[in-house]
Structures are given as C-alpha cells and as structure tokens.
Motif scaffolding. Structure first.
Motif, short mmCIF file in Angstrom:
data_model
loop_
_atom_site.label_atom_id
_atom_site.label_comp_id
_atom_site.label_asym_id
_atom_site.label_seq_id
_atom_site.Cartn_x
_atom_site.Cartn_y
_atom_site.Cartn_z
N GLU A 64 9.89 -5.72 -12.25
CA GLU A 64 8.79 -6.12 -11.36
C GLU A 64 7.69 -5.06 -11.36
OE1 GLU A 64 9.89 -9.04 -7.89
OE2 GLU A 64 10.96 -7.14 -7.63
N GLN A 65 8.08 -3.81 -11.33
CA GLN A 65 7.09 -2.73 -11.37
C GLN A 65 6.32 -2.74 -12.69
OE1 GLN A 65 8.56 1.11 -10.06
NE2 GLN A 65 7.13 2.19 -11.36
N LEU A 66 7.00 -3.14 -13.74
CA LEU A 66 6.40 -3.19 -15.07
C LEU A 66 5.50 -4.41 -15.26
CD1 LEU A 66 6.47 -1.99 -18.07
CD2 LEU A 66 8.35 -3.62 -18.45
N ALA A 67 5.92 -5.57 -14.69
CA ALA A 67 5.31 -6.84 -15.10
C ALA A 67 4.69 -7.67 -13.99
CB ALA A 67 6.37 -7.69 -15.81
N CYS A 68 4.95 -7.36 -12.73
CA CYS A 68 4.50 -8.22 -11.63
C CYS A 68 3.30 -7.60 -10.90
CB CYS A 68 5.64 -8.46 -10.65
SG CYS A 68 5.16 -9.46 -9.23
N PRO A 69 2.10 -8.17 -11.04
CA PRO A 69 0.93 -7.62 -10.35
C PRO A 69 1.09 -7.58 -8.83
CG PRO A 69 0.24 -9.15 -12.07
CD PRO A 69 1.74 -9.28 -11.93
N LEU A 70 1.76 -8.58 -8.25
CA LEU A 70 1.95 -8.59 -6.81
C LEU A 70 2.84 -7.42 -6.37
CD1 LEU A 70 2.42 -12.38 -5.97
CD2 LEU A 70 0.45 -10.93 -5.45
N PHE A 71 3.92 -7.18 -7.12
CA PHE A 71 4.80 -6.06 -6.81
C PHE A 71 4.02 -4.75 -6.91
CE2 PHE A 71 7.82 -2.71 -7.70
CZ PHE A 71 8.89 -2.99 -6.86
N GLN A 72 3.22 -4.62 -7.96
CA GLN A 72 2.43 -3.40 -8.16
C GLN A 72 1.46 -3.17 -7.01
OE1 GLN A 72 0.73 -4.36 -11.97
NE2 GLN A 72 2.66 -4.06 -13.07
N LYS A 73 0.80 -4.25 -6.55
CA LYS A 73 -0.14 -4.13 -5.44
C LYS A 73 0.59 -3.80 -4.13
CE LYS A 73 -3.65 -7.25 -7.35
NZ LYS A 73 -4.37 -8.54 -7.18
N ALA A 74 1.76 -4.41 -3.94
CA ALA A 74 2.53 -4.14 -2.73
C ALA A 74 3.00 -2.68 -2.71
CB ALA A 74 3.73 -5.08 -2.65
N LEU A 75 3.42 -2.18 -3.87
CA LEU A 75 3.85 -0.78 -3.96
C LEU A 75 2.67 0.15 -3.69
CD1 LEU A 75 5.97 1.35 -4.60
CD2 LEU A 75 5.49 1.03 -7.03
N ALA A 76 1.50 -0.18 -4.23
CA ALA A 76 0.32 0.64 -3.99
C ALA A 76 -0.07 0.62 -2.52
CB ALA A 76 -0.84 0.14 -4.85
N ALA A 77 0.08 -0.54 -1.87
CA ALA A 77 -0.26 -0.66 -0.45
C ALA A 77 0.65 0.20 0.42
CB ALA A 77 -0.19 -2.12 -0.01
N LYS A 78 1.93 0.27 0.05
CA LYS A 78 2.90 1.02 0.85
C LYS A 78 3.04 2.48 0.42
CE LYS A 78 3.82 -2.05 3.80
NZ LYS A 78 3.37 -1.80 5.18
N LYS A 79 2.52 2.79 -0.77
CA LYS A 79 2.43 4.18 -1.26
C LYS A 79 3.75 4.81 -1.67
CE LYS A 79 -1.87 5.36 1.15
NZ LYS A 79 -2.18 4.02 1.61
N SER A 80 4.87 4.20 -1.33
CA SER A 80 6.16 4.72 -1.78
C SER A 80 7.17 3.58 -1.84
CB SER A 80 6.68 5.82 -0.85
OG SER A 80 7.19 5.28 0.36
N LYS A 81 8.17 3.74 -2.68
CA LYS A 81 9.18 2.69 -2.79
C LYS A 81 10.02 2.58 -1.52
CE LYS A 81 9.57 2.58 -7.81
NZ LYS A 81 10.42 2.78 -8.99
N THR A 82 10.29 3.71 -0.89
CA THR A 82 11.06 3.67 0.35
C THR A 82 10.34 2.84 1.40
OG1 THR A 82 11.99 5.87 -0.09
CG2 THR A 82 12.10 5.06 2.17
N ALA A 83 9.02 3.02 1.52
CA ALA A 83 8.24 2.23 2.47
C ALA A 83 8.20 0.76 2.07
CB ALA A 83 6.82 2.79 2.57
N LEU A 84 8.14 0.51 0.75
CA LEU A 84 8.13 -0.88 0.28
C LEU A 84 9.45 -1.57 0.59
CD1 LEU A 84 6.81 -3.23 -1.21
CD2 LEU A 84 7.62 -2.22 -3.36
#
Length: 427
Positions: free
Chosen positions: A368-388
């Motif tokens: 998902e981190q490699l291929a999913c734009p929504l996952f990438q945007k969600a991770l960027a919004a939360k700034k860390s995987k723990t927060a995501l």
C-alpha cells in the motif's frame, strides 16, 4: 487474501459443517495483525462490545463470523504453515503485474535480496512441538522460535518486499535443533519453486560466507554478496595480501559531494578458503570516512565482477543488508506489529502461523505504501505510521466503514463522516 484463505483445507471433521468457517478464523487472525491489536482478547472484547465492528470486518476482511479468542487459537493451531505461503505469492504477483516490481531493480544480475534470521518467541516454560530447545537436559530448558527472512530491497528506497519467511523450528525426527543454514536450504528451494524466473542477488552476513553456502546459492543460479570478516577468513585475507604484494590487487578512491571519502581495494577470482579452492569469489574491501572523521569499514565477497565502475554499486548493495534488520525485523518488533508478542502458543503450528500472518500484514502495508495514493496521502497527513495505525483503528472501532478507500479518505480529510455517507457515526 480472502480468496486464498478460502482455499486452505479445513482440518476439522466434516469440514467444520455448521461451524464458524475456517476462512473467517484465518481472516480474523489477519485482521488482528493488520489492525495492530495488542491481543486476541482485546479483539474479542471489542467485537462483542461494538457490534458495528462486525460489519467492518465483513466489509474490509470478508469475515462473516468472528470466533472467540480461545476458539480462534484452536482453529488456527492445526493449520500447516505451508498453506500461508500462497498469501505471499499472491501479493507478490500483484506487484509484478502492476509493474511496480521494476522500482526495485538495481543489479543486472537480479533483485537485491538480503537474508537473515530473527527470533520471535522465547520462554522457559511455554512450548510446543515446533519449539527448538536450548539446554534440553538441564533444569531450566529454554524454548524458542526463529524464522529466516528474505526481502527485496533497493538502496535509497524505503519500502521492502518480504517473501514468505522460512520457519526455524524443530524438524520431524531431528536429533538437533533446526538452524539458519538448514533453513536456508528450504528457503531457497521454496523461493525457486514459487518464483522460478526471479533473478536474485542474495545478501548475507558473515555466517554464510563459506564454500558450501556459495555452492548452494549458485546451484539455483542466484548471485550473492556476503560479508567476509578477517577473523573467519584468514586464508582469504592472506591470499589477497599475497596478490597485493604482486600488484594484482586494484585500488580506487574518491570523495563525494558531501565530503565523504571512499576507498576500495578489490580483486576478482580468489579462493574463498583453502578447503574450497575451487570456489572462487571476488573480494571487496571498503573504507569510508565522514567529514567529521567517522570511519566505516567492511569487506564482502561476491560473484559480481568488480571494476572501478562497479565497486561503489556493490558496496551500496552490501550495506543494504541493514534493510532486513531495521526496515523489516525492527519494524515488525517495535512499530505496532508485535512480532515478538505471544498471541497464543498452541500445541502444533500456532506460534509460527501467527508470525506468518504478521509478515502478511506487513507486506500488505508495504505494498500500500508503494502503490496506493490514498495510503500515501493518509500517511503524509498523519506524519508517522504509529499515528496512522491509531487513526485506522479509531475509525474501525467507532464508525461504519464501507471500504478501505472510504476509511483512508476520512483520514486524509480528517473528518469522522465521509461526505458520501459511506462512513457514518454509529452513535
């Protein structure tokens, strides 16, 4: 994953007729790992206390019925771990078909694939038929589980793609504990069978840099880069020094734009040791010095030809082995996946099966981190995987969710209620 889980044969009498489907137990177990639940009991209690969570499990994981924590362990324990391998090949096939595997291309000889072992269980009392044992005849035997991992990496790339891990467990009728080198034979056999056209450059630590292991690797037409310490390769170092005295060894050095100084000493076609003179390797010695004077030193042997043009690339490939230690094992142990947590040990295969489900969850997240734009945007919004992970669990716990897309959109928009109404407040 749901389709592959449905194909795993039900071990129960009458195929579990009129009981909770085995598929639902497997996907419930995967949901626990994928949602980073701290325990099966917590998952069980949440499912009972928050009925809408059952709708979310059906929408996101295809689960119709959720077994209790104890029943889930009982259902997963007898499943032979080999059936979970299909999860990895199915996910890997998706990466291939989507063309994203090309992002991992580095060597012409194949994809760079570090291999290493790690532990995921240890106890002085809890044990099962698959446990290896230290000090079995003492008053305080130690039981443990390990696994041998392999993942595709690329220097400078955050994501890794783990292949199915090989359990290091007590083998049937074995007089000794299983070990990494024995597990490597199974790992290579399984990998070659499941990915017959996949070219690999295997990356090992010093434990593996010997004649028999090199022969094994080459028998599958794989290439290799192996750490070669002076303490365990005395004759190799002596042979290189002798060649150096005869001006048969090359040197190359440069300073990069950041001020790091890089120094290489290398030679092709040296015997790995006196016992295996026919096993020839290419020797690469490397030293780097930072602008502040910090020094890094390492030595590798490889079958990739060494030239002034290739030594820096091989060096970076050799140093990328840390990606399986840090980006894979350390992530699985410290960033919410709880690889070392005892979700339940069982009597047969439970501990190993939970480890495989944890690796599967990790692979899904990496893709998902490699291929999913929504996952990438969600991770960027939360700034860390723990927060995501926390945000995903929060929405999963308290809102009706129509799909993964809607869940990720809600995180990106930082709204509890999706405009389309596909995520709605359960209160």
């Amino acid at each position: 994953m749901s389709k592959e889980a449905a194909k795993i044969p039900d071990h129960r009498p009458n195929n579990g007729h009129k009981k909770i489907p085995l598929h639902d137990a497997i996907m419930s177990g995967l949901a626990v790992m994928h949602l980073k639940y701290p325990s099966l009991l917590r998952f069980d209690e949440d499912c009972k206390e928050k009925p809408d969570k059952l709708n979310n499990l059906k929408a996101l994981y295809g689960v119709e019925q959720v077994p209790s924590d104890s029943h889930l362990r009982d259902m997963l324990d007898p499943i032979e771990t080999r059936y979970f391998r299909k999860f990895f090949t199915s996910l890997f096939s998706y990466v291939q078909r989507s063309g994203r595997l090309k992002q991992f291309e580095y060597f012409e000889e194949g994809y760079l694939a570090p291999v290493d072992g790690t532990g995921h269980f240890a106890s002085g009392s809890i044990n099962c038929q698959e446990c290896c044992v230290k000090k079995p005849d003492s008053k305080n035997p130690q039981y443990y589980h390990q696994l041998l991992g392999m993942c595709l990496v690329r220097p400078g790339k955050k994501e890794v793609l783990p292949l199915a891990p090989e359990p290091i467990i007590q083998q049937v009728d074995a007089s000794k504990n299983d070990c990494e080198k024995t597990a490597l034979k199974r790992l290579l056999e399984n990998t070659s069978r499941e990915h017959p056209h996949l070219k690999l450059v295997l990356n090992f630590d010093d434990l593996y840099s010997d004649g028999p292991t090199i022969r094994l690797v080459k028998s599958y037409n794989y290439s290799f880069i192996m750490v070669a310490k002076d303490s365990s390769h005395v004759s190799l170092y002596e042979a290189v020094d002798e060649l150096d005295a005869r001006d048969k060894v090359s040197r190359y050095e440069f300073t990069d734009e950041d001020g790091f100084k890089h120094w290489f000493r290398f030679v092709n076609g040296v015997s790995i040791n006196k016992s295996h003179k026919d096993v020839l390797v290419n020797y690469l010695e490397y030293v780097s010095v930072s602008p502040k004077g910090k020094k890094y030193v390492n030595t590798w042997v490889t079958d990739i030809e060494l030239t002034e043009e290739s030594v820096a690339k091989v060096m970076r490939g050799g140093r990328a082995k840390w990606k399986i230690e840090n980006e894979t094992f350390n992530t699985l142990k410290t960033q919410g996946y709880n690889l070392e947590h005892n979700y339940g040990h069982g009597k047969e295969h439970l501990a190993t099966n939970f480890a495989n489900l944890t690796f599967t969850a990790f692979l899904i997240d990496q893709i998902e981190q490699l291929a999913c734009p929504l996952f990438q945007k969600a991770l960027a919004a939360k700034k860390s995987k723990t927060a995501l992970w926390h945000a995903i669990r929060g929405l999963f716990d308290w809102f009706l969710i129509g799909s993964w897309s809607d869940l990720l959109k809600a995180i990106i928009e930082e709204k509890s209620i999706c405009i389309k109404g596909l995520i709605s407040d359960t209160s």
